[in-house]
Each structure stands twice: as structure tokens, then as C-alpha cells.
Design an enzyme around this catalytic site. Structure first.
Site, PDB file in Angstrom:
ATOM      1  N   HIS A   5      -2.505  -3.271  -5.881  1.00 38.02           N
ATOM      2  CA  HIS A   5      -2.958  -2.872  -4.547  1.00 38.02           C
ATOM      3  C   HIS A   5      -4.472  -2.995  -4.413  1.00 38.02           C
ATOM      4  O   HIS A   5      -5.240  -2.177  -4.931  1.00 38.02           O
ATOM      5  CB  HIS A   5      -2.522  -1.436  -4.251  1.00 38.02           C
ATOM      6  N   SER A  53       0.817  -1.214   0.000  1.00 29.96           N
ATOM      7  CA  SER A  53       0.000   0.000   0.000  1.00 29.96           C
ATOM      8  C   SER A  53       0.848   1.260   0.000  1.00 29.96           C
ATOM      9  O   SER A  53       0.340   2.344  -0.269  1.00 29.96           O
ATOM     10  CB  SER A  53      -0.914   0.014   1.233  1.00 29.96           C
TER      11      SER A  53
END
Length: 517
Positions: free
Chosen positions: A145, A124
Site C-alpha cells: 500500500h 487501501s
């Protein structure tokens, strides 16, 4: 050189935690075979049991038929060794957020998988280029992600590293759609799109409270009921938990070399140290009882209307809206160039504080209140009233009574450049514009990622268009001029489009190979 062809029919996942098992679920439901690995074999068994329970619940709710559920579960196979991921067309890493750990895993994976296998990281906040640098062939390393919970958060960021093969990213865009997710494409920059864009709401909300302008609950009420967001910044921070959010704030700030737009707040650092993490710890910015936040009650509106009201003429649109509320409440209007001695003085600044607005019009600051008119007064479910440090209690209460007379609640705040909603919304729009200016992602993908990933009512660029790019520019320029803080300097993307009358979602015409509309 022949372009590499990527075929994804078997997916490997390393890391059987919440993210890994969520990705396994959507892949298996999409008909993709999954090999799930974790350094802890018990985690793999727990993930398989979790998926079995999840599919059973979906069947019970009528969202999945039993045959499809059984088939999906059968597609997920737990594997005990990394070597068993050989033959996968894609391996997704979903392990601890640590660069050294991810690099070591990717080096190991590279010795196992075939040359056409894509190696993807669910990081992230870490650089995809930095992770890929550990590999002999960094071209097939891509950022991928997902957001938690994966089955419900229908957006996924595909991030191209500096040495990445665009075809690998293209293949992930395709498989994302196959799994029912909306992919957005981003360059490898800190925070990618969603975590980058999310700095506006949280850090500016924290700054408002840090300046003593309003309470946590008041800021949340304003952002929900006046600005139309689903959650205010402190409700959102309690949901994500400070042990997750605060490190991300610090990471993005430092990765951008102390960019003022992303400055974290000592408020979250102190509360994190005290264990006030949010919902999961039972107390954050709010206390929680049976999972519900205990929000302090608001005091009732006073009952004394002003004798008359004088309204600034600086913004005719805002003046008309205020006069309509005064007429509805039956309060006489003072139309004199010099206000009468018993008139409540109402100003409607954009990006200025009540003090600056009062001084600008040479008004008696003791009788001045400022009303935020960025959002339509006849539509918003809340209004914000601001006082100068000199405003008397009587003037404050008269303004509160007047603007709550039709039953719409009013939040009274202390003096602030840009109220609360103005400065938070302008910051959100400005950061979104800067993401576009840096060409990190397309305007369309910026807005898509933010609406799906953060649940905002509009993406930052569409929100700026809705309120008016020139209005947002005015707010930022006034805050910047008043405070001298580079945090509020307008993005060139915003300034140029406002000056040209273009939509903030409009790429450069040369990028479109057509004339701007």
C-alpha cells in the site's frame, strides 16, 4: 521444503492512474524496468506522457540530471495485454477498490506470470487474505500500500495475508528501500496501520463538532496551534476529499464489526451527499478561492481582566502555570480555601468537563472557567478555555482576557469532556496502542507509518510518552466514566504500561528476550 527465492528486476503495474504512474516513476528512477498496463490503452499513453513531463520538470529544477531522466523514462514500457507481464518478478495491482475486480485480475495474472513472481495489491482497505483466496497459490500474494502522491509520500505498507509467504513480504521490504521508500510491516487487518491509526483524529474531531462544542475552524486551530499538528482534522479531510475519506471511515467501522472507537459521523455523510467534498470541489468544511481556504476571522479578545483569580489545587503543575500567567497579567490571586465572591474560578481538569470539575470542588458554576493545560501554557501558540452551561458572559470574558493577556490567542469552547486537544490526542494515542496490542505492527513501525503517512509531529506511541502515559490514561478513564461510551475505554497496552512506568514504544520483555528498562 525449499524456501522460494524472489528476484525483482522487472516490475509490472496494472492500473495507469495516479497510483500506478507514481509507482512507475519511483521504480524507473531506481533502475527497475517497468511494464505498465491498463484496460484503457489511452490511460497508458497518458501516464507515459505524464512521466515524461514529470522527469522534465525534475531536470529543470535541478533534482535530476537529463541523462538519468531519459534513462528512467526509457525503462517504462506500456503493454497492451496482460500476457505481456510474463517474466516480471513483481506485479502490482493499482485498479479500482473493488474486491471482485481485484480477485478477477489476480486469477488472470496467476495464469500468466511465473511461479516466483510476487502478486501485490495496492489496496487501501480491502483484505489481502480475501484477495489471495481467489488464487491457486495465495502464498505469493502480498499487500503493498503506497500513498498518494507516491514520489512524495515516502512510506509504504507491506501487508502479510494469512496464507502469505513471509519471504515475499521480505522481498517487498527490500525493493521498497531500493526505490527510496520506508517500508513498514503489518498484519492483514482493516486499515492496516495508517488508515487504522488515522481514525482517531478525524472521527473524534467530528464528534467534537457534532456535540456543538466548537466550530470546524476552532477545532483545526486548536489542533494546529495548541497540539502542534500540521493540519487539523477538517483541513485534512478537505485535502483527502470526502468521497475518499467517508467510505474508508465506514469500511473500517464495519470491518471491525461496529467497534465504537471507529464510529463514523453523520456530518461527513450529509456533506458528501451535498457534494461538499473538499479542495477538489471548491468547497468542503471550508470554501476555497484560488486554492486557499477562506477561514473565518476570530473575534478579538475582550478587554476586562478579572478582579482576582482563584485556581484549583487539584493539579499542582497546572496551578503553577496558571498562577504564572495571572502574575504576568497583574491579576491578584485569591488563595483562600473558599473563593471570594468576586473571584474568577479556574479549574484545570483532565478528561472531565467544566461542570464536573465545578461540582467536584463545590464551586459556583456561574464563575467557573476551565483551562486546558495538557500542553505547556508557555510554549503552545494557542490556549483553550471552556465554560460550564451556567458560566456568565462576564466570567467567560474575564477568563478570555486573562489568558490572552500575553498575546497568545484563546479559543473559547462549550463544555466538553476532555476539551478538544485532550480528547483528540488521547484517542489518537489509544488507537495506536490498540494497534500495538493486537500485534498488527511493531511499535516502531506504527510510529514510523503515522509520522510519514499522516504527517503527525510524533507517532501515537511517542506522543503518548511525551505527554505521559498515565496522563493519557487519566483522560480516557475520566471521559469513559463520565460518558459511559466504550469508544473511550483504554487499550490494555496503554493501561499496563502506564501502571508499570514503561514506555508505550516498549514491546513485551519476552518479545525482546531482555528485561524491561
Amino acid at each position: 521444503m525449499t524456501a522460494r527465492q524472489y528476484l525483482i528486476d522487472t516490475l509490472g503495474i496494472v492500473g495507469a492512474g495516479a497510483m500506478g504512474r507514481g509507482i512507475a516513476q519511483i521504480a524507473a528512477q531506481a533502475g527497475i524496468a517497468v511494464r505498465l498496463h491498463d484496460a484503457n490503452p489511452q490511460a497508458v499513453a497518458a501516464a507515459h506522457a505524464y512521466l515524461a513531463d514529470t522527469f522534465a520538470k525534475l531536470v529543470a529544477k535541478g533534482k535530476l540530471d537529463e541523462t538519468a531522466a531519459n534513462a528512467a523514462l526509457a525503462r517504462v514500457t506500456g503493454v497492451h495485454a496482460i500476457g505481456e507481464l510474463a517474466g516480471c518478478g513483481l506485479v502490482i495491482e493499482a485498479i479500482v477498490e473493488n474486491l471482485d475486480a481485484k480477485r478477477a485480475l489476480f486469477r488472470e495474472l496467476e495464469t500468466v506470470v511465473v511461479g516466483h513472481c510476487i502478486l501485490a495489491s495496492n489496496t487501501s482497505s480491502l483484505s489481502i487474505t480475501a484477495i489471495a483466496a481467489a488464487c491457486t497459490d495465495p502464498s505469493r500474494v502480498v499487500g503493498y500500500h503506497f500513498f498518494n502522491p507516491v514520489p512524495l509520500m515516502k512510506v509504504v505498507e507491506v501487508i502479510d495475508g494469512l496464507r502469505g509467504d513471509p519471504a515475499a513480504g521480505d522481498a517487498l521490504m527490500d525493493v521498497s528501500r531500493r526505490m527510496g521508500h520506508t517500508p513498514v510491516r503489518a498484519k492483514d487487518m482493516p486499515g492496516f496501520i495508517v488508515n487504522h491509526a488515522g481514525r482517531g483524529m478525524n472521527t473524534e474531531g467530528l464528534r467534537v463538532v457534532g456535540e456543538g462544542v466548537a466550530s470546524f475552524a476552532d477545532v483545526d486551530r486548536i489542533m494546529r496551534e495548541q497540539a502542534g499538528f500540521r493540519l487539523g482534522p477538517f483541513e485534512l479531510l478537505d485535502l483527502t476529499a470526502l468521497d475518499v475519506s467517508h467510505p474508508v471511515m465506514e469500511s473500517i467501522y464495519h470491518q471491525f464489526y461496529e467497534e465504537p472507537r471507529f464510529t463514523p459521523s453523520p456530518i461527513t455523510g450529509t456533506r458528501l451527499a451535498g457534494g461538499l467534498l473538499g479542495r477538489k470541489s471548491g468547497e468542503g468544511f471550508y470554501r476555497y478561492a484560488n486554492g486557499k481556504p477562506q477561514i473565518p476571522d476570530e473575534p478579538p479578545a475582550p478587554a476586562t481582566l478579572p478582579a482576582r483569580v482563584w485556581v484549583s489545587r487539584r493539579d499542582p503543575r497546572a496551578r503553577d502555570a496558571v498562577l504564572a500567567l495571572a502574575a504576568q497579567a497583574g491579576v491578584p490571586v485569591d488563595d483562600g480555601a473558599t473563593p471570594a465572591a468576586d473571584a474568577l474560578l479556574v479549574v484545570t481538569p483532565l478528561g472531565l468537563d467544566a461542570t464536573a470539575a465545578a461540582l467536584d470542588e463545590q464551586l459556583d458554576a456561574r464563575r467557573v472557567v476551565a483551562l486546558d493545560t495538557l500542553f505547556p501554557l508557555d510554549v503552545a501558540r494557542r490556549r483553550t478555555l471552556m465554560t460550564t452551561p451556567a458560566t456568565t458572559r462576564a466570567a467567560r470574558d474575564a477568563g478570555h482576557t486573562l489568558f490572552a493577556a500575553d498575546g497568545v490567542p484563546v479559543t473559547v469552547i462549550r463544555d466538553s469532556t476532555g476539551f478538544v486537544a485532550q480528547r483528540i490526542v488521547a484517542t489518537i494515542v489509544n488507537i495506536g496502542c490498540d494497534i500495538a496490542q493486537r500485534r498488527i505492527a511493531s511499535p516502531q513501525d506504527i510510529d514510523l507509518a503515522v509520522t510519514l503517512g499522516l504527517g503527525y509531529p510524533h507517532g501515537p506511541l511517542a506522543l503518548g510518552d511525551q505527554l505521559g502515559a498515565s496522563t493519557i490514561l487519566t483522560i480516557l478513564r475520566n471521559i469513559h466514566a463520565t460518558l459511559g461510551d466504550p469508544r473511550y475505554r483504554p487499550s490494555p497496552w496503554l493501561a499496563r504500561r502506564a501502571q508499570l512506568g514503561l514506555s508505550l514504544t516498549q514491546p513485551d520483555a519476552t518479545d525482546l528476550n531482555e528485561e524491561p528498562q
